[in-house]
Design an enzyme around this catalytic site. Structure first.
Site, mmCIF file in Angstrom:
data_model
loop_
_atom_site.group_PDB
_atom_site.id
_atom_site.type_symbol
_atom_site.label_atom_id
_atom_site.label_comp_id
_atom_site.label_asym_id
_atom_site.label_seq_id
_atom_site.Cartn_x
_atom_site.Cartn_y
_atom_site.Cartn_z
ATOM 1 N N GLY A 26 23.603 -21.731 7.324
ATOM 2 C CA GLY A 26 23.081 -23.039 6.929
ATOM 3 C C GLY A 26 21.716 -22.885 6.268
ATOM 4 C CG LEU A 31 14.381 -26.334 9.802
ATOM 5 C CD1 LEU A 31 14.713 -26.356 11.281
ATOM 6 C CD2 LEU A 31 12.912 -26.674 9.585
ATOM 7 C CG ASP A 52 24.211 -23.376 2.846
ATOM 8 O OD1 ASP A 52 25.276 -24.039 2.801
ATOM 9 O OD2 ASP A 52 23.174 -23.821 3.335
ATOM 10 C CE1 TYR A 159 21.973 -32.247 14.953
ATOM 11 C CE2 TYR A 159 20.580 -33.953 15.899
ATOM 12 C CZ TYR A 159 20.727 -32.717 15.316
ATOM 13 O OH TYR A 159 19.606 -31.947 15.079
ATOM 14 C CE LYS A 163 22.228 -28.869 16.726
ATOM 15 N NZ LYS A 163 22.173 -27.484 16.223
#
Ligand code: AKB
EC number: 1.1.1.103
Length: 332
Positions: A26, A31, A52, A159, A163
């Protein structure tokens, strides 16, 4: 997939004097490029591969190794880890909170199925694995001011659910197979040269762009919505520090990391000190507001500070000065 039931992996298969060979998934999100720059300064340009499924911009492509990698394709992931002799993996592929609600099945595939591939490839090849978690892993029944490391986690977004799943699966693989899993729960991350995509905290990135370009900003959260936030340099340094921390210093594998906490109104007041004509208006997005209202207002990161010496550099005034400088407000 072969993870021997009695596997007893010891963090890394390279000696302490070797540099790690790093893969970042990613890599074209908010980031990845910043992390690659930081790691390349420390370990050498060719030791860090950014990956990616999208085509990188020219400056990224020319700044160091870049490779196509789809985390949903286990074989190709394994091929990269084997051929490039990867020892550290930073797993940044994920759909964020707001965009995840708009496409639950894609979020489930990328954030959950993709994570399973990452865990398996990391366990099979004795990688040290970093997976970011988030304030979004908490929910309305968690203590919100502050949220401690260990408490009730019942998030209401795909999401957040993905996580919590990542935290638990990573910790399970650590205890079951000896996987060297390390995880930080990030606050909203604020960066100047890379944009987040589809998060609830994105307003705190956009405000600097709009303040310098237009002198005004329309905020999609209510004025008093308090959320934990962090400047990108602190976030990337925390990530490297926890990856380099001796395993004995880690009393757990998933840590909160905090820096500051503010509301849109407080942020706007601080911007106003530098951009005197600045105006903020509010046009609240109901989905983002409901998400923000279920998240912590403050983070308790005392375990990170105690175990591996976490210390943030940027509070609200330094953040605002730095972001406005980077956006060239001095030219206005
Ligand atoms: C989001 O807003 O979804 C992310 C996060 C806080 O995890 N920035």
């Amino acid at each position: 997939r072969q993870i021997p039931a009695d596997a007893n992996f010891h963090s890394a298969s390279f000696s302490d004097t070797d540099h790690p060979r790093v893969l970042i998934t990613g890599g074209l999100g908010q980031l990845g490029v910043g992390l690659a720059n930081l790691l390349r300064k420390r370990f050498g340009k060719d030791s860090v591969i950014l990956s990616d499924i999208k085509k990188p911009p020219d400056h990224v492509f020319h700044s160091g190794p870049f490779i196509y990698s789809d985390i949903l394709d286990y074989k190709s992931l394994r091929e990269i880890v084997v051929n490039k002799r990867i020892t550290w993996l930073f797993h940044y592929s994920a759909l964020l909170s707001a965009v995840g609600e708009a496409n639950v099945s894609l979020a489930r595939a990328v954030n959950i199925t993709g994570l399973h591939n990452i865990l398996d490839v990391a366990a099979e090849h004795s990688l040290r694995l970093f997976v970011p978690s988030t304030i979004g892993a908490f929910g309305p029944t968690s203590p919100r001011n502050p949220a401690p490391d260990l408490c009730i986690q019942r998030p209401r977004t795909i999401y957040g659910v993905s996580k919590v799943h990542a935290e638990l699966m990573g910790e399970y693989y650590h205890y079951r197979y000896g996987l060297d899993f390390r995880c930080l729960r990030y606050p909203g991350i604020i960066s100047a040269d890379s944009q987040p995509g589809g998060g609830t905290t994105d307003y705190a990135v956009q405000i600097f762009h709009d303040a310098t370009k237009h002198g005004k900003f329309e905020c999609n959260l209510e004025a008093h919505t308090r959320l934990p936030m962090m400047y990108i340099d602190d976030c990337l340094r925390a990530t490297l520090e926890v990856m380099e921390a001796p395993a004995e210093s880690l009393s757990m594998r998933t840590y909160n990391v905090g820096a500051m906490s503010f509301t849109p109104e407080e942020l706007a007041q601080e911007v106003l000190k530098h951009v005197p004509e600045f105006q903020i208006t509010y046009n609240v997005d109901a989905i983002r507001q409901a998400i923000a209202d279920s998240w912590p207002m403050n983070f308790d990161d005392s375990n990170a500070r105690k175990d591996w010496g976490w210390k943030h550099d940027f509070d609200l005034p330094e953040l605002v000065t730095t972001m406005l400088n980077l956006h060239g407000s001095e030219a206005r």
